[in-house]
Motif scaffolding. Structure first.
Motif, PDB file in Angstrom:
ATOM      1  N   GLU A 101       0.829  -1.208   0.000  1.00 23.67           N
ATOM      2  CA  GLU A 101       0.000   0.000   0.000  1.00 23.67           C
ATOM      3  C   GLU A 101       0.864   1.259   0.000  1.00 23.67           C
ATOM      4  O   GLU A 101       0.590   2.208  -0.739  1.00 23.67           O
ATOM      5  N   VAL A 102       1.918   1.268   0.796  1.00 22.21           N
ATOM      6  CA  VAL A 102       2.813   2.429   0.855  1.00 22.21           C
ATOM      7  C   VAL A 102       3.534   2.633  -0.480  1.00 22.21           C
ATOM      8  O   VAL A 102       3.737   3.762  -0.921  1.00 22.21           O
ATOM      9  N   LEU A 103       3.912   1.541  -1.125  1.00 21.59           N
ATOM     10  CA  LEU A 103       4.682   1.622  -2.374  1.00 21.59           C
ATOM     11  C   LEU A 103       3.800   1.602  -3.623  1.00 21.59           C
ATOM     12  O   LEU A 103       4.312   1.514  -4.739  1.00 21.59           O
ATOM     13  N   ALA A 104       2.490   1.708  -3.451  1.00 19.82           N
ATOM     14  CA  ALA A 104       1.559   1.626  -4.581  1.00 19.82           C
ATOM     15  C   ALA A 104       1.883   2.648  -5.664  1.00 19.82           C
ATOM     16  O   ALA A 104       1.870   2.311  -6.857  1.00 19.82           O
ATOM     17  N   ASP A 105       2.181   3.869  -5.283  1.00 18.37           N
ATOM     18  CA  ASP A 105       2.498   4.894  -6.286  1.00 18.37           C
ATOM     19  C   ASP A 105       3.754   4.523  -7.060  1.00 18.37           C
ATOM     20  O   ASP A 105       3.817   4.704  -8.277  1.00 18.37           O
ATOM     21  N   ASP A 106       4.763   4.012  -6.366  1.00 19.20           N
ATOM     22  CA  ASP A 106       6.005   3.584  -7.025  1.00 19.20           C
ATOM     23  C   ASP A 106       5.718   2.493  -8.056  1.00 19.20           C
ATOM     24  O   ASP A 106       6.276   2.499  -9.149  1.00 19.20           O
ATOM     25  N   LEU A 107       4.856   1.550  -7.688  1.00 12.93           N
ATOM     26  CA  LEU A 107       4.578   0.408  -8.563  1.00 12.93           C
ATOM     27  C   LEU A 107       3.759   0.796  -9.783  1.00 12.93           C
ATOM     28  O   LEU A 107       3.748   0.065 -10.776  1.00 12.93           O
ATOM     29  N   GLY A 108       3.102   1.947  -9.737  1.00 11.84           N
ATOM     30  CA  GLY A 108       2.300   2.404 -10.868  1.00 11.84           C
ATOM     31  C   GLY A 108       3.033   3.321 -11.820  1.00 11.84           C
ATOM     32  O   GLY A 108       2.454   3.775 -12.806  1.00 11.84           O
ATOM     33  N   GLN A 109       4.297   3.591 -11.551  1.00 11.63           N
ATOM     34  CA  GLN A 109       5.064   4.519 -12.379  1.00 11.63           C
ATOM     35  C   GLN A 109       5.625   3.831 -13.632  1.00 11.63           C
ATOM     36  O   GLN A 109       5.897   2.629 -13.615  1.00 11.63           O
ATOM     37  N   PRO A 110       5.836   4.595 -14.700  1.00 11.89           N
ATOM     38  CA  PRO A 110       6.421   4.017 -15.921  1.00 11.89           C
ATOM     39  C   PRO A 110       7.840   3.476 -15.700  1.00 11.89           C
ATOM     40  O   PRO A 110       8.205   2.449 -16.240  1.00 11.89           O
ATOM     41  N   ALA A 111       8.630   4.194 -14.897  1.00 10.75           N
ATOM     42  CA  ALA A 111       9.985   3.740 -14.562  1.00 10.75           C
ATOM     43  C   ALA A 111       9.946   3.168 -13.149  1.00 10.75           C
ATOM     44  O   ALA A 111       9.538   3.842 -12.205  1.00 10.75           O
ATOM     45  N   LEU A 112      10.340   1.918 -13.021  1.00 11.61           N
ATOM     46  CA  LEU A 112      10.226   1.215 -11.745  1.00 11.61           C
ATOM     47  C   LEU A 112      11.572   1.069 -11.055  1.00 11.61           C
ATOM     48  O   LEU A 112      12.605   0.986 -11.707  1.00 11.61           O
ATOM     49  N   ASP A 113      11.522   1.001  -9.741  1.00  7.47           N
ATOM     50  CA  ASP A 113      12.698   0.722  -8.946  1.00  7.47           C
ATOM     51  C   ASP A 113      12.942  -0.783  -9.013  1.00  7.47           C
ATOM     52  O   ASP A 113      12.181  -1.580  -8.457  1.00  7.47           O
ATOM     53  N   ARG A 114      13.985  -1.151  -9.691  1.00 11.50           N
ATOM     54  CA  ARG A 114      14.294  -2.564  -9.923  1.00 11.50           C
ATOM     55  C   ARG A 114      14.460  -3.346  -8.627  1.00 11.50           C
ATOM     56  O   ARG A 114      14.065  -4.509  -8.528  1.00 11.50           O
ATOM     57  N   GLU A 115      15.030  -2.720  -7.620  1.00 13.13           N
ATOM     58  CA  GLU A 115      15.256  -3.378  -6.340  1.00 13.13           C
ATOM     59  C   GLU A 115      13.931  -3.752  -5.663  1.00 13.13           C
ATOM     60  O   GLU A 115      13.802  -4.834  -5.092  1.00 13.13           O
ATOM     61  N   ILE A 116      12.945  -2.874  -5.737  1.00  8.72           N
ATOM     62  CA  ILE A 116      11.630  -3.149  -5.159  1.00  8.72           C
ATOM     63  C   ILE A 116      10.980  -4.327  -5.875  1.00  8.72           C
ATOM     64  O   ILE A 116      10.476  -5.257  -5.236  1.00  8.72           O
ATOM     65  N   ILE A 117      11.012  -4.316  -7.195  1.00 10.39           N
ATOM     66  CA  ILE A 117      10.413  -5.402  -7.973  1.00 10.39           C
ATOM     67  C   ILE A 117      11.134  -6.716  -7.668  1.00 10.39           C
ATOM     68  O   ILE A 117      10.494  -7.764  -7.485  1.00 10.39           O
ATOM     69  N   ALA A 118      12.449  -6.681  -7.590  1.00 11.04           N
ATOM     70  CA  ALA A 118      13.224  -7.890  -7.298  1.00 11.04           C
ATOM     71  C   ALA A 118      12.854  -8.461  -5.927  1.00 11.04           C
ATOM     72  O   ALA A 118      12.765  -9.684  -5.766  1.00 11.04           O
ATOM     73  N   CYS A 119      12.623  -7.605  -4.962  1.00 14.90           N
ATOM     74  CA  CYS A 119      12.238  -8.075  -3.625  1.00 14.90           C
ATOM     75  C   CYS A 119      10.895  -8.797  -3.666  1.00 14.90           C
ATOM     76  O   CYS A 119      10.762  -9.908  -3.135  1.00 14.90           O
ATOM     77  N   PHE A 120       9.898  -8.179  -4.289  1.00 15.18           N
ATOM     78  CA  PHE A 120       8.585  -8.828  -4.379  1.00 15.18           C
ATOM     79  C   PHE A 120       8.671 -10.133  -5.166  1.00 15.18           C
ATOM     80  O   PHE A 120       8.081 -11.139  -4.796  1.00 15.18           O
ATOM     81  N   TRP A 121       9.415 -10.116  -6.251  1.00 17.20           N
ATOM     82  CA  TRP A 121       9.563 -11.314  -7.077  1.00 17.20           C
ATOM     83  C   TRP A 121      10.224 -12.433  -6.268  1.00 17.20           C
ATOM     84  O   TRP A 121       9.779 -13.589  -6.303  1.00 17.20           O
ATOM     85  N   SER A 122      11.285 -12.098  -5.533  1.00 17.27           N
ATOM     86  CA  SER A 122      11.985 -13.097  -4.713  1.00 17.27           C
ATOM     87  C   SER A 122      11.076 -13.682  -3.641  1.00 17.27           C
ATOM     88  O   SER A 122      11.064 -14.904  -3.431  1.00 17.27           O
ATOM     89  N   ILE A 123      10.332 -12.819  -2.973  1.00 12.12           N
ATOM     90  CA  ILE A 123       9.423 -13.287  -1.924  1.00 12.12           C
ATOM     91  C   ILE A 123       8.433 -14.293  -2.505  1.00 12.12           C
ATOM     92  O   ILE A 123       8.254 -15.392  -1.963  1.00 12.12           O
ATOM     93  N   CYS A 124       7.796 -13.936  -3.607  1.00 15.99           N
ATOM     94  CA  CYS A 124       6.780 -14.823  -4.189  1.00 15.99           C
ATOM     95  C   CYS A 124       7.405 -16.096  -4.760  1.00 15.99           C
ATOM     96  O   CYS A 124       6.893 -17.198  -4.531  1.00 15.99           O
ATOM     97  N   GLN A 125       8.492 -15.959  -5.486  1.00 11.55           N
ATOM     98  CA  GLN A 125       9.106 -17.113  -6.127  1.00 11.55           C
ATOM     99  C   GLN A 125       9.702 -18.083  -5.110  1.00 11.55           C
ATOM    100  O   GLN A 125       9.464 -19.295  -5.180  1.00 11.55           O
ATOM    101  N   LEU A 126      10.474 -17.578  -4.163  1.00 12.71           N
ATOM    102  CA  LEU A 126      11.122 -18.468  -3.197  1.00 12.71           C
ATOM    103  C   LEU A 126      10.120 -19.088  -2.225  1.00 12.71           C
ATOM    104  O   LEU A 126      10.216 -20.278  -1.912  1.00 12.71           O
TER     105      LEU A 126
END
Length: 139
Positions: A53-78
């Motif tokens: 919820e706090v990072l919702a604005d970041d996740l909706g931007q055209p340019a994304l913070d790769r580190e944030i996406i990698a964290c969510f991806w790692s959590i879900c994948q692992l």
């Protein structure tokens, strides 16, 4: 919670923060699974949803913070690889109860769905968190 603190906690839950001794690293979302002590810490799930919820604005931007996406991806994948897949270390070794298997899978689905919806564009927070809000109502 502000953005800086949300990113800090996200890194801890994904087990990528540099302070390996931090308690949130040890017992955060991925930390609670390895090594698994028999308990799924529901507070970790709720905290991740708050982070989304706090990072919702970041996740909706055209340019994304790769580190944030990698964290969510790692959590879900692992978490999926370790706890959901039948040959994952927790299920293969019989460390999860049937209820825990169902719970962790549901949590991962809600996390990944919320992130996916927010990546689709701005203004989707209600849709992204709909499943989580329904979960709160029934628990």
């Amino acid at each position: 919670m502000d953005r800086e603190h949300a990113v800090f906690l996200l890194k801890c839950h994904a087990f990528v923060h540099e302070d390996l001794e931090h308690p949130k690293m040890q017992r955060g979302f991925l930390g609670m699974l390895r090594p698994f002590n028999g308990e799924l810490v529901e507070e970790n799930f709720h905290e991740l949803m708050q982070i989304i919820e706090v990072l919702a604005d970041d996740l909706g931007q055209p340019a994304l913070d790769r580190e944030i996406i990698a964290c969510f991806w790692s959590i879900c994948q692992l978490a999926t690889a370790w706890a959901v897949y039948p040959e994952g270390m927790l299920r293969r070794n019989g460390l999860l109860t049937a209820d825990q298997e169902e719970t962790i899978e549901e949590w991962i689905d809600m996390i990944s769905y919320a992130v996916m919806v927010l990546l689709e564009g701005e203004g989707q927070l209600d849709e992204a968190l709909w499943g989580y809000r329904e979960y709160i109502k029934r628990t």
